[in-house]
Every structure is written in structure tokens, then in C-alpha cells.
Design a protein around this motif. Structure first.
Motif, PDB file in Angstrom:
ATOM      1  N   THR A 139     -23.836  17.481 -32.729  1.00 22.89           N
ATOM      2  CA  THR A 139     -24.280  16.148 -32.320  1.00 22.89           C
ATOM      3  C   THR A 139     -25.127  16.134 -31.292  1.00 22.89           C
ATOM      4  N   ASP A 140     -25.638  17.226 -30.865  1.00 19.41           N
ATOM      5  CA  ASP A 140     -26.733  17.514 -29.906  1.00 19.41           C
ATOM      6  C   ASP A 140     -27.336  18.625 -30.005  1.00 19.41           C
ATOM      7  N   LYS A 141     -28.596  18.896 -29.303  1.00 25.09           N
ATOM      8  CA  LYS A 141     -29.417  20.264 -29.295  1.00 25.09           C
ATOM      9  C   LYS A 141     -28.293  21.406 -28.812  1.00 25.09           C
ATOM     10  N   GLU A 142     -27.612  20.982 -27.903  1.00 32.05           N
ATOM     11  CA  GLU A 142     -26.498  22.261 -27.324  1.00 32.05           C
ATOM     12  C   GLU A 142     -25.681  22.614 -28.327  1.00 32.05           C
ATOM     13  N   GLN A 143     -24.956  21.653 -28.906  1.00 34.64           N
ATOM     14  CA  GLN A 143     -24.128  22.003 -29.807  1.00 34.64           C
ATOM     15  C   GLN A 143     -24.687  22.701 -31.024  1.00 34.64           C
ATOM     16  N   GLN A 144     -25.790  22.374 -31.339  1.00 35.84           N
ATOM     17  CA  GLN A 144     -26.572  22.728 -32.644  1.00 35.84           C
ATOM     18  C   GLN A 144     -26.938  24.435 -32.235  1.00 35.84           C
TER      19      GLN A 144
END
Length: 589
Positions: free
Chosen positions: A173-178
């Protein structure tokens, strides 16, 4: 390598958990007077003899002798090693296990978000198996393999749909999760920085650690293609050389695990489970390692390797044997089961059924037989030079065996095959010092047993330690523990150390005291004392007076000891020492 767990944390952990809660969650307890009881989970019995003391934070079975703390119970009941049990106990009360610094690697960010993301991945794949438009292909495949919905659910099996970004879109859902998905190997990054799903159009098998946390996946392709099986890469939470697929599920399904069967793949484990054989595990695309074997033998005493009967299977068996030799001691058994040509566990159990398959397991070849059979194929033992070659071939392998009964018996067998004296063979191999078994003459005459000495009262130091185990709060009556340091009686250093620890941490329980000395020689004696006095009540009215009297007698003995020391060198005493001597003499009058 992670640093050591601070002893202070372990002391605090054992003091904060309640052994009754820990055990009752796994073995239902009933209140009986001050204690709690149940039928022992470590041996079969009809009348409860397993007793748990809430005040002492200690358990003991009067039937089989099993005993320990909450930490020891987890290690024994769930087949965990010490560190694993500490981590599980800490997680149960919301604590993170700290690590000492020094030369260990610095601690990075908490892995908890990675575990949470992997659990969400399991849920995503299971949801796809139920709802995705292409799910029928996966469902048909599982039905074709004979799997029921119950077994699929028990192992958390799911489906990764075809496509490049299904998981990425759902969880990234966001860069951190990716970034986290990339860290745990669920995404692959191209040279240009774009990312895509690692697993596509595959049946998904979650791989769980000893605590049941998802740490990786294995994916089986639905149609033809390569690779047939795709595993997660090594990540901060997954090291394939240590983990075994299906071990957590086996522990969940079986109360006791007298034997574990090691097979090759995920489907073999799951297919055997479908037939009621719930003690199968699989390595994760690697040969059986020493770490695998250590984990297996922490769980059970008998391991059976199940390999294909072809050249590759026998090569894998021999590698497993080599890794197992340093762990083979009395109490550990290793067997080899080779499958008929063209068969794997999945197909074989379908053709001969559960009973037939388990009969083959029971007939598996012991390590000793397999070892000497393979060695014998390389040497003609009907000839003298062939027997010499056999000894030379066996030498590097048998030298790996740890000292003990198993090594002794393996050397006995080699001595028989080589027509040699066992002692000569031992010396030639540069082995262990003669064991008790080897050194005892066959017809040794036992000396007459001396008359039994009258039973002695426990020493003062032992009595003080025993009372502290009964009621640790008694330590507050002593004053300064250093007063006892000079006392020349066995056990004094341990008594002083216990008193100092309890002065600093007055809330410690009996269980915490025992855990403080786990693994030491002193710890063995403390556990034995606690076990013997299990049913004595720490609330007894006379404990405080008994302890005060014991300490007073110890101090009196210390004064007597000091007086004798001064008398022995009376002519060279300083004025201060003469004054001290006079005071000691007056005190004894």
C-alpha cells in the motif's frame, strides 16, 4: 550472530509469568489445596501425580520425576531449546527479548512488522483459493492430489494467481510496505527499480517457525514449467538450513512425537498428513544440515530419513549420515528408509495405505547397519588387506562420534568385522579414553560393600539454601551477605551468591532462582533440593525461625574458624588482631 540474553531479563521474566497460567493453557489443571494438579503430560497415568506450585513457580511429577519451572515446561512440552522458550514466554506477556552487546551484531529494527506482513500474505493467498476467478484450477489440482479442505486449512495452503502484481497491489500500500515485501522475498526488484510478485500461478505452502510464525513460502507450479517448486530466498527471518516444513504442524497435531519422518517436499508432508501420518517434515530444498538434526533431536529421539532409492537419494542419505554422526549418542536413533523406484511418499502411501507405509517406516534400516553395509561394499572383508582397508575407510567417520555408549558399540562392530581386538582398534583410531565399559574386566570381583554409614544431617549451608528455595524472602533476614564470605564450608559461595541476588531482587520466586543457575552444576543441586521439598509449604510458621537459627549457627562457626586462625599464629598478631581474638574468646564464653 545475536548477543546473549541478559540473565537479569530471564530473572525478571520468570518472576512476571505465572507457571499455572503457562501450564493450564496446555494441560488443564485442577486446584487441590495450595497446589494445582493434573495427569502428567510426560507419561501415561490415570491418577494425577503432576503437581504445580503457584507460590514456588515450580512443577513436579511424583510419578515420572519430571520437574522444572515455566521455562523448563515449555522446553519439554513444546520441544523448544532454551532461547526459543524464552522468546515464546516473553511474547506471551508482551515483552521483547533484549540481547547483550559486545562483539555480537547490532540489533536492527524489530522483525515484528515482517512477521505481520507474512501473516497477511497467508490470508491473501487463502482468500484467492476461495474467491479468485481462476481458483478452480488450483482447487482441482488439490482434489486430484487427494487433499481435503481440513488438511489444506491445517497447513494454511493457498493460491497465488497468475499475474505480476496481485500481492503487490493487495499489500504494498505504500513504499514502506513494498520495501518490507522485498525484504521478506515476496517481491523481486528489476535493475530499473520496478518490482513484481515472486510467486505467480502456484499452490502456496506457508513455512512456519517453531512459534507458528510464517517466515517463508514454498510455491508449487500448477502446470508444466520450471522451477517445479519455488522457495522464498534467505531473509532476515528465514534461514532454510535451520527450518523444517511441517514441524510446527506436527507439534500441533501430536501430543507426543516418538519419531519424525524426514521427506523431500511439501506435498509429501501434506499427502502423508491426509492419510493420518502427522509426524512427517521436509527440508527446504537443501540437504539435511547439522542444524536440522539438532532441531529434530530436540523434538524426538528417533529420526527416519525417507529418500528415493536412486543414486541421488542414496547420496543425500550419506550426506545426512555424515552430518548426524557428531550427534549420535545413546538416546538418539537414526534410520534410513528407501522408496521403490518411481515412487515418492505421496504415491506410495496411496498405493499401500497408512498401515503399509507405517510398516515400512518401522522396518527402516538403522544408521549402524547402513553405515557398515556401505563401507563393506568398498572392501572385501574376507581378505586381510580388505579388512585393513575397511578400518581405514571407517576411521574418519567414527572419529566424529561423541564419546559414549553409541561410539563404544560402533567400534565393537568394526572390531568384529575387522577381526581385531577392540582396545587395539581404539588406540589405533586415536579415540576416546577407555570407557567405564571397556575398562571393566569381564570377571572383576567386586569388593565387599562397607557397612552403611549412619545417615548424616544436612550441613548448615545446605539447610540455609534449602530454606531459601522454600521462601526466597528469607534472604532479607541476613543483613549483609558478605559477612559469610570467609566461611570455609562447602557451598558457601553459592549461598552468598543467592543471598546477594535476593538482596538486589527481593521479588524473585523459587522458579526464578532455579532458572538463574540453569545449566550449571549448582543448578542441578538446586533443582534436586526444590524437587525433594516440593510439598513443603513456604508459609510454614517455623521457616523464619529455622532460617534465623541456621544463619546464627553459620556466623558462630565463622567466629570459631576465625579464632582458630588467630591462635595458630598467636605470636605474630598485631594489636588489632589481639583485640579481635579477645572479643572472640569472650563471645564463646
Amino acid at each position: 550472530m545475536a548477543g546473549r540474553i541478559p540473565q537479569q531479563f530471564i530473572d525478571e521474566l520468570i518472576s512476571r509469568v505465572d507457571i499455572v497460567d503457562v501450564i493450564d493453557a496446555r494441560v488443564p489443571l485442577k486446584k487441590k489445596g495450595r497446589e494445582h494438579v493434573a495427569c502428567c503430560p510426560f507419561h501415561n497415568e490415570k491418577t494425577p501425580s503432576f503437581t504445580v506450585s503457584q507460590s514456588k513457580q515450580f512443577y513436579h511429577c511424583f510419578g515420572c520425576g519430571a520437574h522444572g519451572t515455566a521455562l523448563g515446561f515449555l522446553m519439554e512440552y513444546e520441544h523448544l531449546d532454551f532461547v526459543e522458550a524464552v522468546e515464546k514466554l516473553a511474547a506471551g506477556i508482551g515483552l521483547t527479548v533484549p540481547r547483550e552487546g559486545g562483539d555480537s551484531a547490532p540489533r536492527g529494527p524489530s522483525p515484528q512488522p515482517l512477521y505481520e506482513l507474512m501473516e497477511k500474505s497467508v490470508q491473501f493467498y487463502q482468500q484467492q483459493l476461495r474467491r479468485h476467478p481462476q481458483r478452480q484450477r488450483a482447487v482441482d489440482y488439490l482434489k486430484k492430489r487427494g487433499l481435503s479442505g481440513e488438511i489444506a486449512a491445517a497447513f494454511g495452503i493457498g493460491y497465488a494467481p497468475d499475474g505480476w502484481d496481485n500481492l503487490l497491489q493487495a499489500l504494498g500500500t505504500d513504499k514502506e510496505q513494498q520495501d518490507r515485501l522485498l525484504t521478506v522475498g515476496m517481491l523481486i526488484e528489476k535493475d530499473n527499480g520496478s518490482r513484481y510478485d515472486r510467486f505467480r500461478d502456484r499452490i502456496m505452502f506457508p513455512i512456519r517457525d517453531y512459534r507458528g510464525r510464517v517466515i517463508a513460502f514454498g510455491g508449487r507450479i500448477l502446470d508444466k514449467g520450471e522451477p517445479k517448486y519455488l522457495n522464498s530466498p534467505e531473509t532476515p527471518i528465514f534461514h532454510k538450513g535451520r527450518e523444517l516444513y511441517g514441524l510446527f504442524e506436527a507439534k500441533q497435531a501430536l501430543r507426543e512425537i516418538p519419531r519424525l519422518l524426514v521427506v523431500e517436499g511439501y506435498m509429501d508432508v501434506v499427502a502423508l498428513a491426509q492419510f493420518g501420518i502427522r509426524n512427517a517434515v521436509a527440508t527446504l530444498g537443501t540437504a539435511v544440515t547439522k542444524e536440522h538434526l539438532e532441531r529434530l533431536f530436540r523434538t524426538t529421539s528417533e529420526v527416519v530419513f525417507c529418500f528415493d532409492g536412486d543414486r541421488a537419494g542414496r547420496d543425500a542419505a550419506w550426506r545426512g549420515l555424515e552430518n548426524a554422526l557428531p550427534l549420535m549418542r545413546e538416546g538418539h536413533q537414526l534410520h534410513f528408509m528407501f522408496l521403490p523406484e518411481g515412487e515418492d511418499p505421496d504415491t506410495l502411501v496411496r498405493s499401500i495405505g497408512r498401515d503399509g507405509f507405517e510398516q515400512r517406516i518401522a522396518q527402516a534400516q538403522p544408521l549402524s547397519e547402513y553405515f557398515f553395509e556401505q563401507m563393506g561394499r568398498q572392501a572385501d572383508i574376507t581378505r586381510l588387506d580388505g579388512r585393513a582397508r575397511l578400518v581405514e575407510l571407517c576411521r574418519p567417520y567414527l572419529s566424529k562420534l561423541p564419546p559414549g555408549v553409541y561410539r563404544h558399540l560402533m567400534l565393537d562392530r568394526l572390531a568384529q568385522l575387522a577381526h581385531m581386538e577392540r582396545d587395539a582398534l581404539e588406540r589405533m583410531l586415536g579415540g576416546e579414553a577407555p570407557s567405564v565399559i571397556a575398562a571393566r574386566p569381564a570377571a572383576a570381583v567386586r569388593p565387599a560393600r562397607p557397612p552403611a554409614a549412619p545417615r548424616q544431617q544436612p550441613s548448615l549451608v545446605r539447610s540455609a539454601i534449602r530454606l531459601l528455595l522454600q521462601r526466597p524472602a528469607l534472604a532479607q533476614l541476613v543483613g549483609e551477605p558478605q559477612r559469610l564470605v570467609g566461611l570455609q564450608l562447602p557451598g558457601t559461595p553459592l549461598l552468598v551468591e543467592m543471598l546477594e541476588l535476593l538482596k538486589q531482587h527481593p521479588h524473585l520466586t523459587t522458579g526464578a532462582l532455579l532458572e538463574h543457575w540453569r545449566g550449571s552444576d549448582q543448578g542441578k543441586h538446586l533443582f534436586a533440593l526444590a524437587q525433594r521439598d516440593m510439598l513443603l509449604s513456604p508459609e510454614q510458621d517455623n521457616l523464619e525461625q529455622e532460617f534465623s537459627d541456621t544463619v546464627a549457627r553459620l556466623l558462630q562457626q565463622l567466629r570459631r574458624q576465625r579464632r582458630l586462625e588467630l591462635e595458630q599464629r598467636f605470636g605474630s598478631l598485631s594489636q588489632a588482631e589481639k583485640d579481635e581474638y579477645c572479643q572472640l574468646v569472650k563471645g564463646n564464653n
